[in-house]
Structure formats: structure tokens, C-alpha cells
Scaffold this active site. Structure first.
Site, PDB file in Angstrom:
ATOM      1  N   ARG A   1      16.877  34.469 -73.089  1.00 42.47           N
ATOM      2  CA  ARG A   1      17.233  33.064 -72.894  1.00 42.47           C
ATOM      3  C   ARG A   1      17.863  32.599 -74.202  1.00 42.47           C
ATOM      4  NH1 ARG A   1      15.097  31.763 -77.030  1.00 42.47           N
ATOM      5  NH2 ARG A   1      15.511  29.607 -76.457  1.00 42.47           N
ATOM      6  N   GLY A   2      18.355  31.357 -74.203  1.00 42.45           N
ATOM      7  CA  GLY A   2      19.102  30.876 -75.364  1.00 42.45           C
ATOM      8  C   GLY A   2      20.579  31.138 -75.098  1.00 42.45           C
ATOM      9  N   ALA A   3      21.406  30.100 -75.280  1.00 41.90           N
ATOM     10  CA  ALA A   3      22.794  30.169 -74.802  1.00 41.90           C
ATOM     11  C   ALA A   3      23.584  31.385 -75.317  1.00 41.90           C
ATOM     12  CB  ALA A   3      23.501  28.861 -75.145  1.00 41.90           C
TER      13      ALA A   3
ATOM     14  N   ARG B   1      22.405  31.631 -64.341  1.00 38.59           N
ATOM     15  CA  ARG B   1      21.918  30.326 -64.841  1.00 38.59           C
ATOM     16  C   ARG B   1      23.141  29.416 -64.991  1.00 38.59           C
ATOM     17  NH1 ARG B   1      17.659  30.143 -69.627  1.00 38.59           N
ATOM     18  NH2 ARG B   1      17.226  28.124 -68.695  1.00 38.59           N
TER      19      ARG B   1
ATOM     20  N   GLN C   1       9.037  27.323 -75.457  1.00 47.28           N
ATOM     21  CA  GLN C   1       9.872  28.132 -76.362  1.00 47.28           C
ATOM     22  C   GLN C   1       9.544  27.852 -77.826  1.00 47.28           C
ATOM     23  OE1 GLN C   1      11.002  26.517 -73.676  1.00 47.28           O
ATOM     24  NE2 GLN C   1      12.765  27.512 -72.752  1.00 47.28           N
TER      25      GLN C   1
ATOM     26  N   ASN D   1      21.045  20.232 -74.157  1.00 45.36           N
ATOM     27  CA  ASN D   1      20.111  21.173 -74.795  1.00 45.36           C
ATOM     28  C   ASN D   1      18.778  21.054 -74.062  1.00 45.36           C
ATOM     29  OD1 ASN D   1      19.544  23.150 -76.882  1.00 45.36           O
ATOM     30  ND2 ASN D   1      18.219  21.619 -77.800  1.00 45.36           N
ATOM     31  N   LYS D   2      17.817  21.832 -74.510  1.00 41.33           N
ATOM     32  CA  LYS D   2      16.511  21.926 -73.852  1.00 41.33           C
ATOM     33  C   LYS D   2      15.925  20.542 -73.541  1.00 41.33           C
ATOM     34  CE  LYS D   2      14.907  24.732 -72.630  1.00 41.33           C
ATOM     35  NZ  LYS D   2      15.073  25.057 -71.189  1.00 41.33           N
TER      36      LYS D   2
ATOM     37  N   ASP E   1      23.259  24.063 -75.478  1.00 44.08           N
ATOM     38  CA  ASP E   1      23.650  24.952 -74.383  1.00 44.08           C
ATOM     39  C   ASP E   1      25.074  24.681 -73.937  1.00 44.08           C
ATOM     40  OD1 ASP E   1      20.548  24.744 -74.246  1.00 44.08           O
ATOM     41  OD2 ASP E   1      21.170  26.626 -73.310  1.00 44.08           O
TER      42      ASP E   1
HETATM   43  O1  MRU Z   1      16.027  27.611 -71.241  1.00 45.52           O
HETATM   44  P1  MRU Z   1      16.418  28.258 -72.530  1.00 45.52           P
HETATM   45  O2  MRU Z   1      15.264  28.784 -73.304  1.00 45.52           O
HETATM   46  O3  MRU Z   1      17.513  29.268 -72.331  1.00 45.52           O
HETATM   47  O4  MRU Z   1      17.034  27.073 -73.380  1.00 45.52           O
HETATM   48  C1  MRU Z   1      17.508  27.344 -74.670  1.00 45.52           C
HETATM   49  C2  MRU Z   1      17.903  26.141 -75.422  1.00 45.52           C
HETATM   50  O5  MRU Z   1      17.911  25.055 -74.916  1.00 45.52           O
HETATM   51  C3  MRU Z   1      18.397  26.359 -76.817  1.00 45.52           C
HETATM   52  O6  MRU Z   1      18.087  25.258 -77.605  1.00 45.52           O
HETATM   53  C4  MRU Z   1      19.925  26.530 -76.785  1.00 45.52           C
HETATM   54  O7  MRU Z   1      20.281  27.561 -75.905  1.00 45.52           O
HETATM   55  C5  MRU Z   1      20.484  26.826 -78.107  1.00 45.52           C
HETATM   56  S1  MRU Z   1      20.158  28.474 -78.582  1.00 45.52           S
HETATM   57  C6  MRU Z   1      20.980  28.872 -79.971  1.00 45.52           C
END
Ligand code: MRU
Length: 356
Positions: free
Chosen positions: A51-53, A94, A201, A252-253, A242
Site C-alpha cells: 500500500r502507499g501510492a 485500487r 498504518q 490522502n489517508k 495519493d
Molecule cells: O490506504 P493506503 O495505506 O495505501 O494509503 C496510503 C496513504 O494515504 C499515504 O499517505 C500516501 O499513499 C502517501 S505514501 C508516500
């Protein structure tokens, strides 16, 4: 201080296949799972193994390379048809992080340069492009870190939300990359990590990742952020993204928006660190960003433990949009953009197109 050397790999290419650390079981277990097809990678993205963009983008690129290698002895028509399906499966994994679609577009362009090549040559070219996407992400994070470190004062107590670290990227991290770079530059920085309900996270990943590097980190419940800000215990907020819309709005999250509102209320700078691959110039504003909604079980409990009454109605939007007006600065590999807006974003994207 010497540079940080990661003690784990978020994703790595080993013996002709992709391995990814299983982020669903961290920090209890350090487990690398093997992936040998685009479909398996798409499942890994959907189920949050990775996970994470930026990390999702890298994984998707390797997913395409894996299928190209698997299909390299097929006749061209079969190869093209199957690889086309691999692109579709990964694109459906996603919806919010634009890096996924950015990486797939880059892989498609690489594929298009192989029009006259045979399947084996195309597969080789696609693997090369996946490796390049991975390497470019680490390089972008390092450059972003150096730019962003200028904004972090010696002794700063920095709040972050979710995990925008090495675990969310190919390495170094975006928001946590800025913190790492500030520390590498000799500053003392401590981190306050929001636990980041519902998927945790912050508690599971950010806390673990920073502890691996001996970076001081204090975990708080999400709803403690305002209290700490009101007591003058937070000097800056830094988060990842994201998708950044053309006007600078930031997806973002979930929970990022309320942190940004609190930061403005308390006059605390709110920084967003995101590579150019996270900026979506095709989307005018945050309202146009698709926000993923995940299953109710993530909110009702965790694993086998359920703390909410069975059957209670649940909403689980997993991202939110912070309006550009609440962003003090956007940090990219190209530098620091104060008070991002549509004009500045357009200029940045034009400039970076010319640099290519
Ligand atoms: O649902 P996730 O864990 O994929 O969400 C991730 C985030 O929101 C991060 O803050 C974002 O991807 C930036 S990662 C460098």
C-alpha cells in the site's frame, strides 16, 4: 550523520519474481510474499499486502513485467490480448492513488516502443521499465527529502498521518523521507505518529519503520492531535499524498483533512511531500478524485476481534481531500512550492515535461 540504509525491502525483484513485504502482518511478523503474475499482484494491492501510492505504482509495473515474462513464448496475438487484460486487472485494483495509473501508462508507453519486437524482447523491455520506475522513485524521494529538509527546524516535533515512508514507496519515503533527510543533515527531529484508524498504518507501519532507524517516534490516538497542538507540542505537520489535483487539493489517508484544519487553527505549517507521479494535472480539483470505500470489517474491528455490534451500519471512506488553501507548501523532487495553486501546479508540470 551517515545516510539511512533500509533494513527491509518494501518490494524487490528476486530470482525472476516479485517479493513484497506483507504489510498486513507488520509489525508482528516480517514476511516476504512471492508474486508471479499480474493477477496475484492486483490481489496483493487490493488486499493491502502493499500500500502507499508510489509503492502501489511500482508493484503494478512489476505486475505487467511478470505477465510479459510469463507470456513471452506465446504468439503475438495471444501475448497482446493477455497483456491487455493484465493492464485492466491492475488498473481495477485500487482507485485513488494516481501513481498506479501513472506507472501503468509508463509501462504502456514502453510496450508501444516494442511494436516490432517479439514477445521475449518486449518482456525484457517491460522488466527494464519496471526497474526504472522503482529506481526513479527512490531518486525522487531522495531529492524531495533534501528540498523538504530545509523546512524542518532543528529540534522540530513533527506530526505525520498514515505511513508515507519507505514502506509506502520504493525506498526512503516521501513525508518520512523528508524527516530522514533532515536527520541525515544533522538536525534533531522527533515524530508524533497518528495511529490512523481504521487500518492503523501509523501505529503498525510508521512506528515500526521509524523504530528500525532509531528515529524518535511517539504514537498517539488520532483524536489526540488537536490537544497536543493546543499545548504547543507540535511544530509542523508533514504528510504524503495519493493524488494532488490540478489546483493543489490533496487526497490522502482519511483523517488528513481534519489534521490540516487543526494545523491551520493553531498556526502550524502543514506540508505535503509528493513526487510528480502523484500530481494529476488532468483533475481540476479534489472533488473530482475518486475516494475508495473499503469494507465494514476494517471499522468494526481488526482481524478476528470485533468491538462494534455485529450488523451495525458502517461507512469506511479511506481517503479524504484537503483543500489547497490549507497546504503551507507542496514538496516535490523539483523543489518547494509554497501555497500551491492551479497556476503553480501547471507551471511545475510544464517545466518537468521539458526536463524529460
Ligand atoms: O490506504 P493506503 O495505506 O495505501 O494509503 C496510503 C496513504 O494515504 C499515504 O499517505 C500516501 O499513499 C502517501 S505514501 C508516500
Amino acid at each position: 550523520m551517515a545516510g539511512f540504509r533500509s533494513k527491509f525491502d518494501t518490494l524487490r525483484w528476486r530470482d525472476g519474481r516479485l517479493e513484497m513485504i506483507d504489510q498486513r502482518v507488520l509489525p508482528a511478523e516480517i514476511l516476504y510474499l512471492p508474486f508471479d503474475s499480474a493477477m496475484a499482484v492486483a490481489d496483493g494491492i487490493r488486499s493491502m499486502v502493499v500500500r502507499g501510492a508510489p509503492a502501489i505504482g511500482c508493484a503494478a509495473a512489476y505486475g505487467i513485467a511478470l505477465d510479459a515474462l510469463r507470456l513471452r513464448h506465446q504468439p503475438p496475438a495471444e501475448f497482446n490480448r493477455e497483456l491487455g487484460s493484465a493492464f485492466c486487472a491492475l488498473a481495477a485494483s485500487r482507485p485513488t492513488a494516481v501513481n498506479l495509473f501513472w506507472a501503468l501508462a509508463r509501462m504502456r508507453s514502453a510496450w508501444e516502443t516494442c511494436r516490432n519486437a517479439d514477445a521475449a524482447q518486449s518482456a525484457e523491455r517491460l522488466l527494464e521499465e519496471a526497474h526504472a520506475i522503482f529506481a526513479d522513485d527512490v531518486a525522487a524521494n531522495r531529492r524531495m527529502g533534501r528540498h523538504g529538509a530545509e523546512l524542518i527546524k532543528d529540534g522540530a516535533r513533527v506530526l505525520t498521518h498514515c505511513n508515507a515512508g519507505a514502506l509506502a514507496t520504493a525506498g526512503h519515503g516521501t513525508a518520512l523521507g523528508v524527516i530522514r533527510s533532515a536527520i541525515e543533515g544533522g538536525k534533531k527531529v522527533s515524530v508524533i505518529a497518528d495511529e490512523t484508524r481504521p487500518f492503523l498504518q501509523g501505529a503498525r507501519l510508521t512506528a515500526w519503520e521509524l523504530m528500525q532507524d532509531d528515529i524518535p517516534v511517539t504514537l498517539i490516538a488520532d483524536n489526540a492531535a488537536g490537544h497536543l497542538m493546543s499545548r504547543g507540542e507540535i511544530d509542523a505537520v508533514i504528510v504524503g499524498a495519493d493524488r494532488v489535483a490540478g489546483n493543489g487539493d490533496v487526497a490522502n489517508k482519511i483523517g488528513t483533512y481534519q489534521v490540516a484544519v487543526l494545523a491551520r487553527r493553531h498556526n502550524i505549517p502543514f506540508y505535503v511531500a509528493a513526487p510528480l507521479s502523484t500530481i494529476d494535472g488532468a483533475i481540476a480539483c479534489g472533488a473530482d478524485i475518486t475516494i475508495e470505500e473499503r469494507g465494514a470489517d476494517e471499522v468494526r474491528g481488526h482481524g478476528d476481534l470485533h468491538w462494534a455490534p455485529a450488523g451495525v451500519a458502517v461507512r469506511n471512506p479511506v481517503f479524504d481531500v484537503t483543500p489547497a488553501e490549507l497546504v503551507t507548501a507542496l514538496i516535490t523532487e523539483q523543489g518547494v512550492m509554497r501555497a500551491p495553486d492551479a497556476c503553480k501546479i501547471k507551471a511545475l508540470l510544464n517545466e518537468s515535461r521539458h526536463l524529460k
